[in-house]
Design an enzyme around this catalytic site. Sequence first.
Site, PDB file in Angstrom:
ATOM      1  N   ASN A 181      42.546  35.658  56.477  1.00 35.78           N
ATOM      2  CA  ASN A 181      43.358  36.081  55.329  1.00 35.78           C
ATOM      3  C   ASN A 181      44.805  35.661  55.580  1.00 35.78           C
ATOM      4  O   ASN A 181      45.125  35.058  56.618  1.00 35.78           O
ATOM      5  CB  ASN A 181      43.231  37.595  55.124  1.00 35.78           C
TER       6      ASN A 181
ATOM      7  N   GLY B  45      45.279  32.378  45.745  1.00 34.53           N
ATOM      8  CA  GLY B  45      44.335  33.486  45.908  1.00 34.53           C
ATOM      9  C   GLY B  45      42.936  32.899  45.867  1.00 34.53           C
ATOM     10  O   GLY B  45      42.619  32.096  44.968  1.00 34.53           O
ATOM     11  N   ALA B  46      42.094  33.290  46.843  1.00 32.53           N
ATOM     12  CA  ALA B  46      40.809  32.616  47.023  1.00 32.53           C
ATOM     13  C   ALA B  46      39.937  32.562  45.749  1.00 32.53           C
ATOM     14  O   ALA B  46      39.522  31.477  45.328  1.00 32.53           O
ATOM     15  CB  ALA B  46      40.054  33.270  48.185  1.00 32.53           C
TER      16      ALA B  46
ATOM     17  N   ASP C 273      40.197  35.372  52.497  1.00 31.25           N
ATOM     18  CA  ASP C 273      39.972  33.978  52.066  1.00 31.25           C
ATOM     19  C   ASP C 273      38.643  33.455  52.566  1.00 31.25           C
ATOM     20  O   ASP C 273      38.076  32.521  51.988  1.00 31.25           O
ATOM     21  CB  ASP C 273      41.101  33.088  52.564  1.00 31.25           C
TER      22      ASP C 273
HETATM   23  O1  MRU Z   1      48.078  31.388  50.146  1.00 30.53           O
HETATM   24  P1  MRU Z   1      47.458  32.294  49.124  1.00 30.53           P
HETATM   25  O2  MRU Z   1      48.466  33.025  48.310  1.00 30.53           O
HETATM   26  O3  MRU Z   1      46.417  31.580  48.303  1.00 30.53           O
HETATM   27  O4  MRU Z   1      46.698  33.369  49.998  1.00 30.53           O
HETATM   28  C1  MRU Z   1      46.030  34.406  49.348  1.00 30.53           C
HETATM   29  C2  MRU Z   1      45.484  35.412  50.273  1.00 30.53           C
HETATM   30  O5  MRU Z   1      45.538  35.279  51.473  1.00 30.53           O
HETATM   31  C3  MRU Z   1      44.770  36.570  49.659  1.00 30.53           C
HETATM   32  O6  MRU Z   1      44.924  37.711  50.450  1.00 30.53           O
HETATM   33  C4  MRU Z   1      43.273  36.229  49.569  1.00 30.53           C
HETATM   34  O7  MRU Z   1      43.091  35.014  48.918  1.00 30.53           O
HETATM   35  C5  MRU Z   1      42.499  37.282  48.890  1.00 30.53           C
HETATM   36  S1  MRU Z   1      42.625  37.152  47.170  1.00 30.53           S
HETATM   37  C6  MRU Z   1      41.622  38.213  46.370  1.00 30.53           C
END
Ligand code: MRU
Length: 352
Positions: A255, A57-58, A245
């Site tokens: 995203n 998650g970003a 992201d």
């Molecule tokens: O691969 P990940 O699980 O890190 O991807 C996360 C996402 O795409 C989320 O939608 C994004 O980071 C938003 S988190 C507030």
Amino acid sequence: MVYIGDSKEDGFLRTVAWKHGSVVLIDQTKLPNKLEYIKFDNYEQVANAIKNMVVRGAPAIGVSAAFGLALAATRSNSRTLEELFAEMYKAYEILRSTRPTAVNLVWALERVMKRAREQNNIVAVKKATLEEALKMSEEDIQNNRQMGINGACLIEEGDVILTHCNAGSLATVGYGTALGVIRAANEAGKHIRVIATETRPVMQGSRLTTFELQHDGIDVSLIPDTAAGYMMSSRKIKRVIVGADRVLRTGHVFNKIGTYQVAAIANLHKIPFHVAAPLSTFDLDSNPSDIVIEERPVEEVVKIAGNRIAPQGIRVFNPAFDLTPPEFISSIITERGVLQPPFEESLKKILS
Ligand code: MRU
């Protein structure tokens, strides 16, 4: 197992914390079966945790990387400022190279390094580095709460809201971005129901979004990714909210893979599609073609829970993110306010 700020205390899961000189993270690879916390004592371990999606998650990877850099500084035995900075730059590079798409990672590392460079002795660098990481971690929750307040106005009583991937407490330090908006609407007394897509292949929707919403007592149902079109065409969904992201100045949103197809179908059926993202997720300098879309391991696609579900030797593409163009996006919710299209204009206004 280390236990940190329980959900009972905060009302939501806390994903990233600094405890007694170490970084503590929820091990998201174990969810939903085990809520387990892991303690990290060096930045290499934190970098591996980001790469292997123990934390993901970003915003969560941004703050984790900042704490990784704080570990590099505070645990260093360097005798000179030059040696300390050399170690910190090495840590910076290793942490930065873990995942390429979410801009929060490099944003967080840059912010900590900038604060460190303003100091003129070893003790001050160590202190400032940790202070900055702690500040970012608290700001993350405050910004998410503010985004929740700003975005909750868009949610109507009785809404059924589809979300993709996990943009919740587990993707941030706590409270969440897209799920923060849902949480705030719920706290405001609105009766809403959430539909979570499973989000193949890493299953952030089925493993994480359902877990955290159920944990917090918010009504949630799970659908296969392949059911998103049917749910929207049969008017079972009132609106969509996702996280991001990386958001470009034009409103292009990177995203989780699959976001683009959800947005396209929402657009086809005139269903509002909202993105919730803090300003730390905005990249004002890049163009869409500059951004590297992470390719994840083949194993994520050809295996489920360790069992092979595709023939040996099959060619696989496993992009982890996609790009949703601004014309599919109804609004972008930030901590400074809700951006309406055209996003380049509305963004300039909130930044001025
Ligand atoms: O691969 P990940 O699980 O890190 O991807 C996360 C996402 O795409 C989320 O939608 C994004 O980071 C938003 S988190 C507030």
